[in-house]
Motif scaffolding. Structure first.
Motif, mmCIF file in Angstrom:
data_model
loop_
_atom_site.group_PDB
_atom_site.id
_atom_site.type_symbol
_atom_site.label_atom_id
_atom_site.label_comp_id
_atom_site.label_asym_id
_atom_site.label_seq_id
_atom_site.Cartn_x
_atom_site.Cartn_y
_atom_site.Cartn_z
ATOM 1 N N SER A 87 0.827 -1.196 0.000
ATOM 2 C CA SER A 87 0.000 0.000 0.000
ATOM 3 C C SER A 87 0.866 1.252 0.000
ATOM 4 C CB SER A 87 -0.917 -0.004 1.231
ATOM 5 O OG SER A 87 -1.691 1.171 1.293
ATOM 6 N N GLN A 88 1.942 1.208 0.787
ATOM 7 C CA GLN A 88 2.868 2.340 0.840
ATOM 8 C C GLN A 88 3.532 2.566 -0.520
ATOM 9 O OE1 GLN A 88 6.339 1.752 3.301
ATOM 10 N NE2 GLN A 88 6.517 3.923 3.768
ATOM 11 N N ASN A 91 1.143 4.348 -2.823
ATOM 12 C CA ASN A 91 1.046 5.775 -2.481
ATOM 13 C C ASN A 91 2.284 6.539 -2.954
ATOM 14 O OD1 ASN A 91 -1.419 5.374 -1.211
ATOM 15 N ND2 ASN A 91 -0.520 5.065 0.805
ATOM 16 N N THR A 92 3.458 5.903 -2.797
ATOM 17 C CA THR A 92 4.699 6.537 -3.238
ATOM 18 C C THR A 92 4.722 6.669 -4.750
ATOM 19 O OG1 THR A 92 5.861 5.554 -1.358
ATOM 20 C CG2 THR A 92 7.226 6.423 -3.130
#
Length: 220
Positions: A87-88, A91-92
Protein backbone atom coordinates in the motif's frame (compact mmCIF):
# COMPACT_ATOMS: atom_id res chain seq x y z
CA UNK A 1 -0.94 -4.96 24.46
CA UNK A 2 -3.86 -4.29 22.12
CA UNK A 3 -7.14 -6.20 21.85
CA UNK A 4 -9.43 -5.83 18.84
CA UNK A 5 -13.10 -6.77 18.77
CA UNK A 6 -14.63 -6.85 15.29
CA UNK A 7 -18.17 -5.53 15.13
CA UNK A 8 -18.75 -5.79 11.36
CA UNK A 9 -16.64 -6.46 8.29
CA UNK A 10 -15.64 -2.78 8.22
CA UNK A 11 -15.61 -1.67 11.86
CA UNK A 12 -13.56 -2.80 14.83
CA UNK A 13 -12.79 -1.46 18.27
CA UNK A 14 -9.24 -1.71 19.65
CA UNK A 15 -8.44 -1.64 23.36
CA UNK A 16 -4.92 -1.07 24.61
CA UNK A 17 -3.45 -1.67 28.03
CA UNK A 18 -0.07 -1.72 29.76
CA UNK A 19 0.67 -4.87 31.69
CA UNK A 20 2.43 -5.15 35.02
CA UNK A 21 4.46 -8.33 34.63
CA UNK A 22 6.59 -10.47 36.87
CA UNK A 23 10.14 -11.15 35.70
CA UNK A 24 9.14 -14.73 34.92
CA UNK A 25 6.15 -13.72 32.79
CA UNK A 26 8.12 -11.01 30.99
CA UNK A 27 10.87 -13.51 30.21
CA UNK A 28 8.33 -15.99 28.85
CA UNK A 29 6.70 -13.36 26.62
CA UNK A 30 10.13 -12.25 25.38
CA UNK A 31 10.95 -15.84 24.47
CA UNK A 32 7.67 -16.11 22.54
CA UNK A 33 8.43 -12.86 20.71
CA UNK A 34 11.92 -14.07 19.77
CA UNK A 35 10.64 -17.43 18.53
CA UNK A 36 7.67 -16.13 16.56
CA UNK A 37 9.72 -13.30 15.03
CA UNK A 38 12.37 -15.79 13.93
CA UNK A 39 9.72 -18.01 12.37
CA UNK A 40 8.14 -15.01 10.67
CA UNK A 41 11.44 -14.02 9.05
CA UNK A 42 12.00 -17.61 7.92
CA UNK A 43 8.51 -17.77 6.38
CA UNK A 44 9.09 -14.50 4.58
CA UNK A 45 12.39 -15.71 3.14
CA UNK A 46 10.72 -18.86 1.79
CA UNK A 47 7.73 -16.84 0.57
CA UNK A 48 10.07 -14.66 -1.50
CA UNK A 49 11.42 -17.80 -3.17
CA UNK A 50 7.92 -18.58 -4.45
CA UNK A 51 6.26 -20.64 -1.73
CA UNK A 52 2.82 -19.76 -0.39
CA UNK A 53 2.45 -19.21 3.34
CA UNK A 54 -0.38 -21.74 3.58
CA UNK A 55 1.80 -24.49 2.08
CA UNK A 56 4.34 -24.08 4.89
CA UNK A 57 1.91 -24.57 7.78
CA UNK A 58 2.32 -28.29 8.56
CA UNK A 59 6.11 -28.39 8.30
CA UNK A 60 6.49 -25.19 10.36
CA UNK A 61 4.22 -26.49 13.12
CA UNK A 62 6.17 -29.76 13.19
CA UNK A 63 9.61 -28.17 13.02
CA UNK A 64 9.10 -25.66 15.82
CA UNK A 65 6.59 -27.73 17.84
CA UNK A 66 4.09 -24.85 18.02
CA UNK A 67 0.28 -24.93 18.04
CA UNK A 68 -1.39 -24.33 14.67
CA UNK A 69 -2.91 -21.17 16.17
CA UNK A 70 0.59 -19.75 16.63
CA UNK A 71 1.31 -20.34 12.95
CA UNK A 72 -1.94 -18.62 11.99
CA UNK A 73 -0.95 -15.62 14.11
CA UNK A 74 2.51 -15.42 12.56
CA UNK A 75 1.02 -15.77 9.08
CA UNK A 76 -1.52 -13.02 9.80
CA UNK A 77 1.21 -10.72 11.12
CA UNK A 78 3.39 -11.28 8.06
CA UNK A 79 0.53 -10.81 5.62
CA UNK A 80 -0.35 -7.52 7.33
CA UNK A 81 3.22 -6.24 6.99
CA UNK A 82 3.39 -7.25 3.33
CA UNK A 83 0.11 -5.54 2.50
CA UNK A 84 1.15 -2.41 4.41
CA UNK A 85 4.36 -2.12 2.35
CA UNK A 86 2.48 -2.73 -0.90
CA UNK A 87 0.00 0.00 0.00
CA UNK A 88 2.87 2.34 0.84
CA UNK A 89 4.51 1.60 -2.52
CA UNK A 90 1.30 2.48 -4.36
CA UNK A 91 1.05 5.78 -2.48
CA UNK A 92 4.70 6.54 -3.24
CA UNK A 93 4.08 5.71 -6.89
CA UNK A 94 1.29 8.29 -7.03
CA UNK A 95 3.45 10.84 -5.21
CA UNK A 96 6.28 10.41 -7.72
CA UNK A 97 3.86 10.84 -10.64
CA UNK A 98 2.58 14.11 -9.15
CA UNK A 99 6.10 15.41 -8.46
CA UNK A 100 7.24 14.56 -12.00
CA UNK A 101 4.27 16.34 -13.57
CA UNK A 102 4.86 19.35 -11.32
CA UNK A 103 8.53 19.45 -12.32
CA UNK A 104 7.65 19.24 -16.03
CA UNK A 105 5.28 22.19 -15.65
CA UNK A 106 7.98 24.14 -13.82
CA UNK A 107 10.48 23.47 -16.62
CA UNK A 108 8.03 24.55 -19.33
CA UNK A 109 7.27 27.73 -17.42
CA UNK A 110 10.98 28.51 -17.04
CA UNK A 111 11.58 27.81 -20.74
CA UNK A 112 8.81 30.21 -21.65
CA UNK A 113 10.28 32.91 -19.40
CA UNK A 114 13.75 32.37 -20.86
CA UNK A 115 12.44 32.70 -24.41
CA UNK A 116 10.82 36.04 -23.54
CA UNK A 117 13.75 37.39 -21.54
CA UNK A 118 15.50 40.39 -23.11
CA UNK A 119 18.36 40.67 -20.63
CA UNK A 120 21.33 38.30 -21.06
CA UNK A 121 21.81 38.10 -17.28
CA UNK A 122 18.20 37.06 -16.79
CA UNK A 123 18.48 34.45 -19.56
CA UNK A 124 21.64 33.10 -17.93
CA UNK A 125 20.01 32.84 -14.51
CA UNK A 126 16.94 31.16 -15.97
CA UNK A 127 19.20 28.78 -17.89
CA UNK A 128 20.98 27.76 -14.69
CA UNK A 129 17.64 27.18 -12.98
CA UNK A 130 16.48 25.13 -15.96
CA UNK A 131 19.52 22.85 -15.80
CA UNK A 132 18.92 22.24 -12.11
CA UNK A 133 15.22 21.54 -12.71
CA UNK A 134 16.05 19.07 -15.49
CA UNK A 135 18.55 17.30 -13.25
CA UNK A 136 15.92 16.99 -10.51
CA UNK A 137 13.47 15.65 -13.11
CA UNK A 138 16.00 13.04 -14.24
CA UNK A 139 16.51 11.89 -10.65
CA UNK A 140 12.76 11.68 -10.05
CA UNK A 141 12.20 9.69 -13.26
CA UNK A 142 15.05 7.32 -12.36
CA UNK A 143 13.75 6.71 -8.84
CA UNK A 144 10.21 6.31 -10.14
CA UNK A 145 11.38 3.70 -12.65
CA UNK A 146 13.08 1.70 -9.87
CA UNK A 147 9.91 1.90 -7.79
CA UNK A 148 7.80 0.74 -10.75
CA UNK A 149 10.11 -2.26 -11.19
CA UNK A 150 9.78 -3.10 -7.50
CA UNK A 151 5.99 -2.95 -7.73
CA UNK A 152 6.06 -5.07 -10.89
CA UNK A 153 8.11 -7.77 -9.12
CA UNK A 154 5.41 -7.84 -6.41
CA UNK A 155 8.13 -7.99 -3.76
CA UNK A 156 7.71 -5.56 -0.83
CA UNK A 157 11.32 -6.18 0.32
CA UNK A 158 10.52 -6.17 4.03
CA UNK A 159 13.30 -5.18 6.42
CA UNK A 160 12.52 -6.56 9.87
CA UNK A 161 13.82 -4.07 12.40
CA UNK A 162 13.54 -1.17 9.91
CA UNK A 163 15.97 0.06 7.26
CA UNK A 164 16.66 3.17 9.35
CA UNK A 165 18.04 1.14 12.24
CA UNK A 166 19.84 -1.25 9.90
CA UNK A 167 21.75 1.61 8.25
CA UNK A 168 22.84 3.03 11.61
CA UNK A 169 25.50 0.32 11.84
CA UNK A 170 27.39 2.10 9.07
CA UNK A 171 27.67 5.31 11.11
CA UNK A 172 27.99 4.08 14.69
CA UNK A 173 29.46 7.19 16.32
CA UNK A 174 26.99 9.54 14.65
CA UNK A 175 24.15 7.38 16.01
CA UNK A 176 25.54 7.20 19.57
CA UNK A 177 26.88 3.64 19.37
CA UNK A 178 30.29 2.84 20.85
CA UNK A 179 30.67 -0.51 19.11
CA UNK A 180 28.95 -2.63 16.49
CA UNK A 181 27.92 -5.00 19.29
CA UNK A 182 25.93 -2.17 20.91
CA UNK A 183 24.09 -1.59 17.67
CA UNK A 184 23.54 -5.34 17.20
CA UNK A 185 21.78 -5.53 20.57
CA UNK A 186 19.28 -2.87 19.51
CA UNK A 187 18.88 -4.51 16.11
CA UNK A 188 18.03 -7.90 17.56
CA UNK A 189 15.68 -6.33 20.08
CA UNK A 190 13.83 -4.36 17.38
CA UNK A 191 13.39 -7.48 15.26
CA UNK A 192 11.88 -9.43 18.15
CA UNK A 193 10.03 -6.74 20.09
CA UNK A 194 6.45 -7.84 19.46
CA UNK A 195 4.17 -10.65 18.40
CA UNK A 196 0.57 -11.03 17.32
CA UNK A 197 -1.97 -13.48 18.68
CA UNK A 198 -5.03 -14.09 16.52
CA UNK A 199 -8.32 -14.85 18.24
CA UNK A 200 -11.78 -15.89 17.17
CA UNK A 201 -15.28 -15.13 18.40
CA UNK A 202 -16.00 -18.84 18.89
CA UNK A 203 -13.10 -19.34 21.35
CA UNK A 204 -13.17 -18.85 25.12
CA UNK A 205 -12.44 -15.21 25.99
CA UNK A 206 -12.16 -14.58 22.25
CA UNK A 207 -8.77 -16.29 22.02
CA UNK A 208 -7.57 -19.72 23.13
CA UNK A 209 -3.95 -18.58 23.51
CA UNK A 210 -4.26 -15.15 25.10
CA UNK A 211 -7.12 -14.06 27.35
CA UNK A 212 -7.73 -11.10 29.64
CA UNK A 213 -9.36 -11.78 33.00
CA UNK A 214 -10.21 -9.64 36.00
CA UNK A 215 -8.21 -10.17 39.21
CA UNK A 216 -9.64 -9.84 42.73
CA UNK A 217 -8.15 -6.36 43.13
CA UNK A 218 -9.95 -5.18 40.01
CA UNK A 219 -6.90 -5.20 37.76
CA UNK A 220 -6.88 -7.02 34.45
Amino acid sequence: MAFSKYLTDKLSLTYQTRLTLSDQTESALSDIACLTSSIERSLYSQHRSGRTLVSMKNETVAKYQIPARYFNSIKSSLEGKIEAIKSQLKNTDSAYSSRIQSQIKKIKKSQSKQAKATCSKERSELGMGLRQSKQRLERLVSRHAKLKERIKKDDPELCFGSKVLFNKQHHLEANNYRTHADWLGDWRSARSSQFLVVGSKDESNGCQICGMTKAEDGSL
